[in-house]
Write a protein that holds these residues in place. Sequence first.
Motif, PDB file in Angstrom:
ATOM      1  N   SER A 377       0.817  -1.222   0.000  1.00  0.00           N
ATOM      2  CA  SER A 377       0.000   0.000   0.000  1.00  0.00           C
ATOM      3  C   SER A 377       0.845   1.264   0.000  1.00  0.00           C
ATOM      4  O   SER A 377       0.324   2.349  -0.229  1.00  0.00           O
ATOM      5  N   SER A 378       2.153   1.135   0.277  1.00  0.00           N
ATOM      6  CA  SER A 378       3.009   2.326   0.295  1.00  0.00           C
ATOM      7  C   SER A 378       3.538   2.682  -1.086  1.00  0.00           C
ATOM      8  O   SER A 378       4.225   3.686  -1.249  1.00  0.00           O
ATOM      9  N   LEU A 379       3.215   1.862  -2.103  1.00  0.00           N
ATOM     10  CA  LEU A 379       3.736   2.082  -3.445  1.00  0.00           C
ATOM     11  C   LEU A 379       2.657   2.642  -4.352  1.00  0.00           C
ATOM     12  O   LEU A 379       1.475   2.351  -4.192  1.00  0.00           O
ATOM     13  N   ILE A 380       3.092   3.426  -5.299  1.00  0.00           N
ATOM     14  CA  ILE A 380       2.187   4.083  -6.235  1.00  0.00           C
ATOM     15  C   ILE A 380       2.462   3.574  -7.651  1.00  0.00           C
ATOM     16  O   ILE A 380       3.605   3.563  -8.104  1.00  0.00           O
ATOM     17  N   ASP A 381       1.404   3.161  -8.345  1.00  0.00           N
ATOM     18  CA  ASP A 381       1.510   2.774  -9.752  1.00  0.00           C
ATOM     19  C   ASP A 381       2.561   1.686  -9.949  1.00  0.00           C
ATOM     20  O   ASP A 381       3.432   1.779 -10.816  1.00  0.00           O
ATOM     21  N   VAL A 382       2.467   0.632  -9.145  1.00  0.00           N
ATOM     22  CA  VAL A 382       3.408  -0.478  -9.208  1.00  0.00           C
ATOM     23  C   VAL A 382       2.626  -1.769  -9.419  1.00  0.00           C
ATOM     24  O   VAL A 382       1.599  -2.005  -8.793  1.00  0.00           O
ATOM     25  N   GLY A 383       3.121  -2.619 -10.303  1.00  0.00           N
ATOM     26  CA  GLY A 383       2.483  -3.902 -10.581  1.00  0.00           C
ATOM     27  C   GLY A 383       2.584  -4.243 -12.055  1.00  0.00           C
ATOM     28  O   GLY A 383       2.860  -3.384 -12.905  1.00  0.00           O
ATOM     29  N   TRP A 384       2.385  -5.510 -12.385  1.00  0.00           N
ATOM     30  CA  TRP A 384       2.531  -5.940 -13.769  1.00  0.00           C
ATOM     31  C   TRP A 384       1.482  -5.329 -14.680  1.00  0.00           C
ATOM     32  O   TRP A 384       1.732  -5.130 -15.876  1.00  0.00           O
ATOM     33  N   THR A 385       0.308  -5.021 -14.130  1.00  0.00           N
ATOM     34  CA  THR A 385      -0.698  -4.344 -14.954  1.00  0.00           C
ATOM     35  C   THR A 385      -0.188  -2.993 -15.428  1.00  0.00           C
ATOM     36  O   THR A 385      -0.308  -2.637 -16.607  1.00  0.00           O
ATOM     37  N   SER A 386       0.413  -2.238 -14.503  1.00  0.00           N
ATOM     38  CA  SER A 386       0.967  -0.932 -14.858  1.00  0.00           C
ATOM     39  C   SER A 386       2.090  -1.068 -15.887  1.00  0.00           C
ATOM     40  O   SER A 386       2.212  -0.252 -16.804  1.00  0.00           O
ATOM     41  N   VAL A 387       2.904  -2.114 -15.729  1.00  0.00           N
ATOM     42  CA  VAL A 387       4.005  -2.334 -16.669  1.00  0.00           C
ATOM     43  C   VAL A 387       3.476  -2.503 -18.087  1.00  0.00           C
ATOM     44  O   VAL A 387       3.922  -1.827 -19.032  1.00  0.00           O
ATOM     45  N   TRP A 388       2.506  -3.394 -18.259  1.00  0.00           N
ATOM     46  CA  TRP A 388       2.009  -3.681 -19.601  1.00  0.00           C
ATOM     47  C   TRP A 388       1.206  -2.524 -20.184  1.00  0.00           C
ATOM     48  O   TRP A 388       1.202  -2.310 -21.401  1.00  0.00           O
ATOM     49  N   VAL A 389       0.535  -1.764 -19.338  1.00  0.00           N
ATOM     50  CA  VAL A 389      -0.165  -0.572 -19.837  1.00  0.00           C
ATOM     51  C   VAL A 389       0.833   0.411 -20.426  1.00  0.00           C
ATOM     52  O   VAL A 389       0.616   0.971 -21.515  1.00  0.00           O
ATOM     53  N   ARG A 390       1.949   0.633 -19.716  1.00  0.00           N
ATOM     54  CA  ARG A 390       2.968   1.576 -20.210  1.00  0.00           C
ATOM     55  C   ARG A 390       3.613   1.071 -21.500  1.00  0.00           C
ATOM     56  O   ARG A 390       3.795   1.827 -22.465  1.00  0.00           O
ATOM     57  N   ILE A 391       3.994  -0.205 -21.505  1.00  0.00           N
ATOM     58  CA  ILE A 391       4.671  -0.750 -22.676  1.00  0.00           C
ATOM     59  C   ILE A 391       3.747  -0.737 -23.896  1.00  0.00           C
ATOM     60  O   ILE A 391       4.161  -0.377 -25.014  1.00  0.00           O
ATOM     61  N   CYS A 392       2.483  -1.099 -23.694  1.00  0.00           N
ATOM     62  CA  CYS A 392       1.529  -1.063 -24.811  1.00  0.00           C
ATOM     63  C   CYS A 392       1.309   0.365 -25.298  1.00  0.00           C
ATOM     64  O   CYS A 392       1.140   0.600 -26.505  1.00  0.00           O
ATOM     65  N   THR A 393       1.329   1.332 -24.368  1.00  0.00           N
ATOM     66  CA  THR A 393       1.217   2.738 -24.764  1.00  0.00           C
ATOM     67  C   THR A 393       2.394   3.142 -25.648  1.00  0.00           C
ATOM     68  O   THR A 393       2.227   3.849 -26.650  1.00  0.00           O
ATOM     69  N   GLU A 394       3.587   2.679 -25.290  1.00  0.00           N
ATOM     70  CA  GLU A 394       4.770   2.981 -26.111  1.00  0.00           C
ATOM     71  C   GLU A 394       4.618   2.399 -27.507  1.00  0.00           C
ATOM     72  O   GLU A 394       4.885   3.075 -28.516  1.00  0.00           O
ATOM     73  N   TRP A 395       4.202   1.160 -27.597  1.00  0.00           N
ATOM     74  CA  TRP A 395       4.080   0.516 -28.898  1.00  0.00           C
ATOM     75  C   TRP A 395       2.976   1.156 -29.743  1.00  0.00           C
ATOM     76  O   TRP A 395       3.127   1.311 -30.956  1.00  0.00           O
ATOM     77  N   ILE A 396       1.878   1.516 -29.109  1.00  0.00           N
ATOM     78  CA  ILE A 396       0.796   2.177 -29.849  1.00  0.00           C
ATOM     79  C   ILE A 396       1.260   3.537 -30.362  1.00  0.00           C
ATOM     80  O   ILE A 396       0.929   3.947 -31.483  1.00  0.00           O
ATOM     81  N   THR A 397       2.053   4.240 -29.543  1.00  0.00           N
ATOM     82  CA  THR A 397       2.617   5.517 -29.993  1.00  0.00           C
ATOM     83  C   THR A 397       3.471   5.321 -31.235  1.00  0.00           C
ATOM     84  O   THR A 397       3.370   6.083 -32.211  1.00  0.00           O
ATOM     85  N   GLY A 398       4.316   4.286 -31.216  1.00  0.00           N
ATOM     86  CA  GLY A 398       5.147   4.005 -32.381  1.00  0.00           C
ATOM     87  C   GLY A 398       4.328   3.662 -33.618  1.00  0.00           C
ATOM     88  O   GLY A 398       4.634   4.128 -34.723  1.00  0.00           O
TER      89      GLY A 398
END
Length: 417
Positions: A377-398
Amino acid sequence: MSCLLTCFSSCCASLTCGLCASVASGISNRSARLAYCGLFGASLILSWILREVAAPLLEKIPWIKSSGTHPKEWYQIQAVLRVSMGNFLFFAILALIMIGVKDQNDRRDSWHHGGWIAKMVIWLLLVVLMFFLPDSVISVYGILSKFGAGLFLLVQVIILLDFTHTWNDAWVEKDEQKWYIALLSVSVGCYLAAFTFSGILFMWFNPSGHDCGLNVFFIVMTMILAFAFAVIALHPAVNGSLLPASVISIYCAYVCFTGLSSEPHDYACNGLHNKSKAVSTSTLVLGMLTTVLSVLYSAVRAGSSTTFLSPPSSPKASAGKKPLLEAEELEEGKEKKKEAEGQPVSYSYTFFHLIFALASMYSAMLLSGWTDTSESSSLIDVGWTSVWVRICTEWITGLLYTWTLLAPLLFPDREFF
């Protein structure tokens, strides 16, 4: 003594009301958009505070804990989602009300720019009322928020692409050697920064002694995309420019970093796990700042664009559709026209509020780790869901940037703006 306390409380209440009234009355037409940003920022701060302190209180509310026993993280997510839902409803209602506003004679134009005391009260009531809803309703909103947050990220990407092309065109149109030199310098600088940053990511997220193939794949893909952008943009048939390619490359490198830093901090390949609290706090601050700035720019950019949901009656949208008047006719009819017709609005109010509604969903996902209760609970925006959302955002941008380069070649009979 009680009389003195009562008087003191009354004075504080009156001073608070007077302060809110003076702030609300000081908001002019020009600062209305900034005021909406301020209200949105207040909702983010409130969500953050309640996320940290409201869990013990929510555990005692029967209609919130009706579905059984839950960990602390679940109640933190509930607090964030409830504030977000109130914020979402506030801006969604305004977006619906503002549909069809074309000129400043419309009464709803004054609703958009004024009535701030009433708006603040309605916003606060909506947020408070969300805490009286059962957790099943909030769970449905949490699911919908994932799609709304994804749509907001897509809007961000579109705005970024439009910004890079506009920036490049503005410097090229000057047609001076110094601007071409500046164009080349910024492009080379961005590419050097992108590849240097990618190299640093190898050191941070591919520690020796561990098999970090997934992280290596993400970083190598980022470098391949950057190289591909330059090759496609500089191809003679494409007739592109290096500046947009370099800016998109460094943006993709940054998104890759945010994705890798969102990996669980007990994951061996996350080289930043020893600084988990510092990283989570900086990610939150940077994420919140990026959200507020991107929302403001999205709304302002949409209002200044002739092809991106501008009102049909706006001056830019109607340019070229009306015949030009002679000088004498224009002078004679100016006063009568001003009296009969109001000045067209400069941007789409509906789209403006819709962007804020989607941003409310995105900020909730950012604060709740995409509703993942498996992380601390002390962490913000951490987890595999967040990882894949960011990576997919990068690929969609490309993919979207590549499409802007190749679309004119694939469809030569169509016009692309």
